[in-house]
Scaffold this motif. Structure first.
Motif, mmCIF file in Angstrom:
data_model
loop_
_atom_site.group_PDB
_atom_site.id
_atom_site.type_symbol
_atom_site.label_atom_id
_atom_site.label_comp_id
_atom_site.label_asym_id
_atom_site.label_seq_id
_atom_site.Cartn_x
_atom_site.Cartn_y
_atom_site.Cartn_z
ATOM 1 N N SER A 122 0.832 -1.200 0.000
ATOM 2 C CA SER A 122 0.000 0.000 0.000
ATOM 3 C C SER A 122 0.867 1.250 0.000
ATOM 4 C CB SER A 122 -0.902 -0.017 1.231
ATOM 5 O OG SER A 122 -1.667 1.153 1.287
ATOM 6 N N GLY A 123 0.671 2.090 -1.025
ATOM 7 C CA GLY A 123 1.369 3.366 -1.078
ATOM 8 C C GLY A 123 2.799 3.272 -1.561
ATOM 9 N N ARG A 124 3.287 2.061 -1.902
ATOM 10 C CA ARG A 124 4.671 1.895 -2.327
ATOM 11 C C ARG A 124 4.679 1.041 -3.589
ATOM 12 N NH1 ARG A 124 8.223 2.621 2.313
ATOM 13 N NH2 ARG A 124 9.759 1.207 1.446
ATOM 14 N N GLN A 125 5.321 1.544 -4.650
ATOM 15 C CA GLN A 125 5.397 0.789 -5.891
ATOM 16 C C GLN A 125 6.552 -0.186 -5.813
ATOM 17 O OE1 GLN A 125 5.366 3.236 -9.339
ATOM 18 N NE2 GLN A 125 5.387 1.533 -10.794
ATOM 19 N N SER A 126 6.366 -1.407 -6.344
ATOM 20 C CA SER A 126 7.381 -2.463 -6.256
ATOM 21 C C SER A 126 8.078 -2.666 -7.589
ATOM 22 C CB SER A 126 6.739 -3.773 -5.801
ATOM 23 O OG SER A 126 6.256 -3.640 -4.490
ATOM 24 N N PHE A 127 9.354 -3.008 -7.511
ATOM 25 C CA PHE A 127 10.193 -3.213 -8.689
ATOM 26 C C PHE A 127 11.033 -4.460 -8.449
ATOM 27 C CE2 PHE A 127 9.537 1.232 -7.667
ATOM 28 C CZ PHE A 127 8.903 1.709 -8.802
ATOM 29 N N GLN A 128 11.802 -4.874 -9.478
ATOM 30 C CA GLN A 128 12.604 -6.085 -9.357
ATOM 31 C C GLN A 128 13.914 -5.943 -10.114
ATOM 32 O OE1 GLN A 128 10.419 -9.595 -10.400
ATOM 33 N NE2 GLN A 128 11.557 -10.883 -8.983
ATOM 34 N N VAL A 129 14.985 -6.530 -9.519
ATOM 35 C CA VAL A 129 16.333 -6.450 -10.091
ATOM 36 C C VAL A 129 16.753 -7.843 -10.553
ATOM 37 C CG1 VAL A 129 18.687 -5.638 -9.746
ATOM 38 C CG2 VAL A 129 16.834 -4.660 -8.393
ATOM 39 N N PHE A 130 17.301 -7.921 -11.790
ATOM 40 C CA PHE A 130 17.707 -9.197 -12.364
ATOM 41 C C PHE A 130 19.173 -9.145 -12.812
ATOM 42 C CE2 PHE A 130 13.164 -8.894 -13.075
ATOM 43 C CZ PHE A 130 12.699 -10.161 -12.731
ATOM 44 N N ASP A 131 19.744 -10.337 -12.931
ATOM 45 C CA ASP A 131 21.053 -10.498 -13.559
ATOM 46 C C ASP A 131 20.837 -10.512 -15.072
ATOM 47 O OD1 ASP A 131 23.277 -11.937 -14.849
ATOM 48 O OD2 ASP A 131 24.003 -12.291 -12.816
ATOM 49 N N GLN A 132 21.505 -9.622 -15.794
ATOM 50 C CA GLN A 132 21.289 -9.532 -17.234
ATOM 51 C C GLN A 132 21.706 -10.801 -17.961
ATOM 52 O OE1 GLN A 132 21.902 -5.787 -19.583
ATOM 53 N NE2 GLN A 132 23.626 -6.932 -20.457
ATOM 54 N N ALA A 133 22.743 -11.483 -17.471
ATOM 55 C CA ALA A 133 23.248 -12.676 -18.169
ATOM 56 C C ALA A 133 22.363 -13.894 -17.933
ATOM 57 C CB ALA A 133 24.682 -12.973 -17.723
ATOM 58 N N THR A 134 21.891 -14.068 -16.699
ATOM 59 C CA THR A 134 21.155 -15.294 -16.353
ATOM 60 C C THR A 134 19.648 -15.092 -16.296
ATOM 61 O OG1 THR A 134 21.242 -14.915 -13.964
ATOM 62 C CG2 THR A 134 23.125 -16.050 -14.985
ATOM 63 N N VAL A 176 15.016 -11.526 -1.256
ATOM 64 C CA VAL A 176 15.583 -12.716 -1.890
ATOM 65 C C VAL A 176 15.039 -12.929 -3.301
ATOM 66 C CG1 VAL A 176 16.028 -13.872 0.298
ATOM 67 C CG2 VAL A 176 13.842 -14.250 -0.861
ATOM 68 N N ARG A 177 13.940 -12.243 -3.650
ATOM 69 C CA ARG A 177 13.387 -12.354 -5.009
ATOM 70 C C ARG A 177 13.856 -11.217 -5.905
ATOM 71 N NH1 ARG A 177 7.512 -11.866 -2.673
ATOM 72 N NH2 ARG A 177 8.707 -10.193 -1.699
ATOM 73 N N GLY A 178 14.751 -10.359 -5.373
ATOM 74 C CA GLY A 178 15.182 -9.196 -6.125
ATOM 75 C C GLY A 178 14.177 -8.073 -6.095
ATOM 76 N N THR A 179 13.130 -8.188 -5.276
ATOM 77 C CA THR A 179 12.056 -7.206 -5.224
ATOM 78 C C THR A 179 12.385 -6.102 -4.224
ATOM 79 O OG1 THR A 179 10.422 -8.902 -5.768
ATOM 80 C CG2 THR A 179 9.594 -6.897 -4.758
ATOM 81 N N PHE A 180 11.997 -4.866 -4.549
ATOM 82 C CA PHE A 180 12.189 -3.746 -3.625
ATOM 83 C C PHE A 180 11.101 -2.711 -3.865
ATOM 84 C CE2 PHE A 180 14.208 -2.274 -7.453
ATOM 85 C CZ PHE A 180 14.017 -0.889 -7.467
ATOM 86 N N SER A 181 10.928 -1.819 -2.898
ATOM 87 C CA SER A 181 9.988 -0.706 -3.067
ATOM 88 C C SER A 181 10.508 0.495 -2.303
ATOM 89 C CB SER A 181 8.591 -1.084 -2.576
ATOM 90 O OG SER A 181 8.627 -1.410 -1.199
#
Length: 812
Positions: free
Chosen positions: A27-39, A62-67
């Motif tokens: 709520s009130g925070r948008q979520s994003f995700q970070v990946f390894d470009q190679a894998t 642990v899923r690469g997710t942040f907000s």
């Protein structure tokens, strides 16, 4: 013979894995995700901060997710992580595409040398070590939480887009090899009382819930112990005093977060060290110097398995507590279409409540129990992580299987599950595999059958029976029992039965557990050549009131006949070789830190745990039910195995005592030897811990005796690796001592024996893993051993006191 075993559950679920692509909205925070470009894999614990804004930093989970809240269009986010190039992304671009891809660094992290006082990371690590007890969740008085666990078996390198990969692996139909989900309630009370009650389970293609992983299946819950145990292998924790001596630490970055400053520290083994050491990242918070995030991977490949464990902790204003755990295992010897099999196990904790359990509330001593109500579960409500496309397609593929294939799959799964309990289910009947074959020096080859009523017939009672024919003694043995499970919570059982069988005189009556001495006990049963014929009526009542602790009340009437075919002369007239013993007693058994799971009506131990303590005390009652012998008998066993640095220590102690007059030879201890007497059978020249390697079987008689053995295994002296073969010699030092006494030894002059009043001494040295062969998922190490017998019972010819053996180790 040393054995490093893995969890039973690990083998039973060796068809699972992981890939995740989620958007976890708050709520009130948008979520994003970070990946390894190679894998294409998510990257955990990436540092993210807004340029020129203090206090806006965060870390991906642990899923690469942040907000991050409070963005403005012109804000620039800075992404940094050890091993990846720093990247800047504008908020406006992130809104259009909420996925960020980082590029790996082309070079490994440089190694720096610091002298005392120059390395700022050391001060932070020392403070984290000093605060271990404060931040260790297992040091709390109590806690409870809900656990959602997802485990996937897949192929390493698959992307989330099936159209890209399925040309190589069409049989997956866009999914993974296998997956499961569980939802559990976990309760903990100090000291060490923990139960995970599985309330929902979903498995692709399989109905048996034991194949679903739970929150601590693949990594420990706490990362504050001196060693982090992975697949029963202890790795030195970088947050430990021993870790300070074995690791180098590097302060990489710092970040201002909601609850203070977080320091990112990388660690790796010091030069020349790697055995049972890891490498990875520590995120140490300035708030109580707790581990905010933890990442560990092996410094060198472990057997045929590579792994990485990740843990994210959260601060609630007073305590740090785990929030997410992630385990990744890659099996280098298992592959499909040139892709390695990979297992990923993720755990998400919610509804965490600390120190709120009622002191009177009881927690089941069984580690994992199942309370699966019938009917469909609303997994949309239970999941703390949405299903990815591949995960959804995995379930769909198994749901669409031909019904006949589904039945075969479930039959195979049930077979493996119940085999862990020593049973094979055939409808309303269970076959007992350990009753089919038996081999020893008295019967030679024994062939028989054991059957039992199964749980499908009744949850309350179990009727068992067996028979066996010995081809050398040409005799039938048989027996049966009726058991009742009175309470599943504390495993309260009542049993009564009858048997007509043979039994070796002088052997321990304590139940055989799983420890480093198990292989020796199995081999010692093979050496059995002296027996009593025993007709036994028995009754018992047992209970597991506490974790790892079980007591049993026992009663029996035995009609025994000494089979004295080994006697050198006839026994005296006053010696009674046929007698009846009416006996009552108690058994106490404790396994420290034991992890157990209920499988049907049975309790299965999932790990090798220590210390192991056993005690048995019994008294014969003359003139009751025909009893005509009078004695008091006791047995004690203590086994412990622990790691200190890279060394492994093993301590084994056993004592037996019997008090009474005119005792039959049936109750006298026959020594602790494992060496076959010359000309009396095949001698297997392997090291068997828990026994005296140079003492012959049946060489001594005692009515009171004690045996103590200590062994110390070093880390590898050096390591040289080749293709499929490596050399990693380890030294294992053994020191053993035994002593005993025998009242009225003249009574047993018709038998050849010695007594041990003056003490028996033995020292030994193993050179293990001279050659290490990789085979499938495990490796076998071969070496040599030397054991020497000395002291009062040394043999006249010094060459007879020396025993050469082979050393065999197995590791996964």
């Amino acid at each position: 013979m040393q054995t490093i075993t893995s969890k039973v559950a690990f083998f039973q679920v060796l068809t699972f894995f992981w890939l995740i692509n989620v958007s976890f909205a708050q709520s009130g925070r948008q979520s994003f995700q970070v990946f390894d470009q190679a894998t294409g894999q998510p990257i955990p614990f990436v540092h993210i901060k807004v340029e020129n804004k203090e206090g806006t930093g965060t870390t991906s989970d642990v899923r690469g997710t942040f907000s991050i809240s409070g963005f403005q269009e012109g804000d620039v986010l800075i992404f940094s992580h050890v091993g990846y190039q720093r990247q800047e992304v504008t908020f406006s671009r992130l809104k259009r595409n909420p996925m960020v891809y980082l590029v790996q660094e082309t070079q490994e992290l440089e190694t720096f040398e610091f002298s005392a006082g120059e390395n700022p990371a050391l001060a932070l690590v020392r403070k984290a070590i000093a605060n271990r007890d404060i931040n260790n969740p297992e040091k709390l008085k109590s806690f409870r939480y809900a656990s959602y666990n997802k485990m996937v078996v897949t192929l390493d390198g698959l992307t989330e887009n099936p159209e890209v990969d399925d040309s190589l692996v069409n049989f997956l139909e866009g999914g993974h090899l296998f997956m499961s989900e569980t939802y559990s309630e976990v309760k903990f009370k100090s000291p060490g009382k923990r139960n995970e009650n599985v309330q929902a389970s979903k498995i692709s293609g399989i109905e048996n819930p034991i194949f679903a992983a739970v929150s601590t299946s693949f990594q420990p819950f706490s990362v504050y112990s001196d060693h982090i145990k992975i697949l029963e292998i202890p790795f030195v924790n970088p947050i430990s005093e021993d870790g300070m001596r074995k690791y180098d630490y590097f302060l990489e970055d710092s970040l201002q977060t909601d609850w203070g400053k977080t320091y990112l520290i990388s660690y790796q083994p010091k030069s020349g060290k790697s055995y049972r050491l890891g490498k990875g990242l520590l995120y140490i918070s300035s708030r109580l110097y707790a581990l905010e995030n933890f990442l560990l991977k092996p410094a060198e490949e472990v057997g045929q398995i590579n792994f990485e464990i990740q843990q994210k902790n959260r601060f609630d204003g007073e305590h740090w507590f785990p929030e997410q755990m992630n385990s990744i295992y890659v099996f280098s010897e298992l592959d499909f279409e040139s892709k390695k099999v990979k297992l990923v196990n993720q755990t998400f904790l919610s509804d965490i409540r600390i120190n709120d359990l009622d002191p009177k509330e009881k927690i089941s001593p069984i580690g994992v129990t199942f309370d699966l109500a019938k009917g469909e579960k609303d997994w949309a409500q239970l999941r703390m992580d949405s299903l990815s496309t591949r995960e959804f397609l995995t379930y769909q593929r198994f749901d669409n299987l031909d019904p006949k294939i589904k039945r075969r799959l479930n039959s195979g799964a049930n077979f493996l599950a119940y085999l862990s309990t020593g049973r094979v289910r055939l409808g309303a009947v269970d076959v007992l595999p350990n009753r089919i074959f038996r081999f020893n020096q008295y019967e030679r080859f024994g062939l028989g059958l054991g059957l039992s009523s199964s749980q499908s017939l009744s949850d309350l009672f179990r009727l068992e029976g067996y028979f066996r024919y010995g081809f050398q003694d040409k005799a039938w043995k048989y027996g049966g029992s009726l058991g009742f499970l009175l309470d599943s919570e504390q495993d309260i059982r009542f049993q009564l039965g009858y048997s007509q069988d043979i039994e070796e005189p002088g052997r321990t009556l304590l139940p055989r557990g799983r420890s480093f001495t198990t292989s020796g006990l199995v081999y010692r049963n093979f050496l059995l050549s002296r027996v009593d014929e025993v007709q036994r009526y028995f009754v018992s009542y047992s209970q597991m009131p506490l974790k790892g602790f079980r007591y049993k009340l026992i009663g029996s009437v035995e009609n025994r006949v000494n089979v004295l075919d080994f006697a050198e002369s006839s026994p005296p007239d006053e010696y009674v070789s046929r007698f009846t013993a009416t006996e009552a007693g108690v058994e106490l058994n404790y396994v420290g830190g034991e992890s157990t799971t209920r499988v049907g009506n049975d309790i299965v131990s999932m790990t090798l745990s220590y210390p192991v303590i056993g005690f048995r005390l019994s008294k014969s009652i003359p003139d009751l039910l025909g009893g005509n012998v009078n004695f008091l008998s006791s047995e004690f066993k203590f086994e412990h195995q622990w790691s200190a640095g890279n060394s492994l220590h093993q301590l084994h102690m056993t004592a037996q005592g019997i008090w009474g007059s005119d005792l039959p030879v049936s109750y006298l201890n026959t020594g602790y030897g494992i060496q076959v007497q010359a000309g009396e059978g095949f001698d297997l020249p392997l090291v068997f811990p828990g026994f005296l390697q140079t003492m012959q079987v049946y060489e001594f008689l005692s009515d009171r005796s004690l045996h103590v053995n200590y062994a110390h295994l070093t880390g590898p002296i050096f390591t040289k690796k080749g293709k499929g073969v490596s050399i990693a010699p380890q030294l294992k030092f053994h020191q053993s001592f035994a002593i005993g006494s025998l009242s009225n030894p003249d009574r047993y002059d018709f038998i050849r024996f010695q007594t041990m009043e003056r003490g028996y001494w033995e020292s030994g040295l193993e050179i293990a893993n001279l050659i290490k062969l990789n085979s499938g998922l495990n490796s076998q190490g071969w070496g040599i051993g030397f054991f020497y017998r000395y002291g009062p019972y040394a043999l006249p010819d010094s060459r007879d006191n020396l025993r050469f053996t082979l050393s065999l180790t197995a590791a996964f």
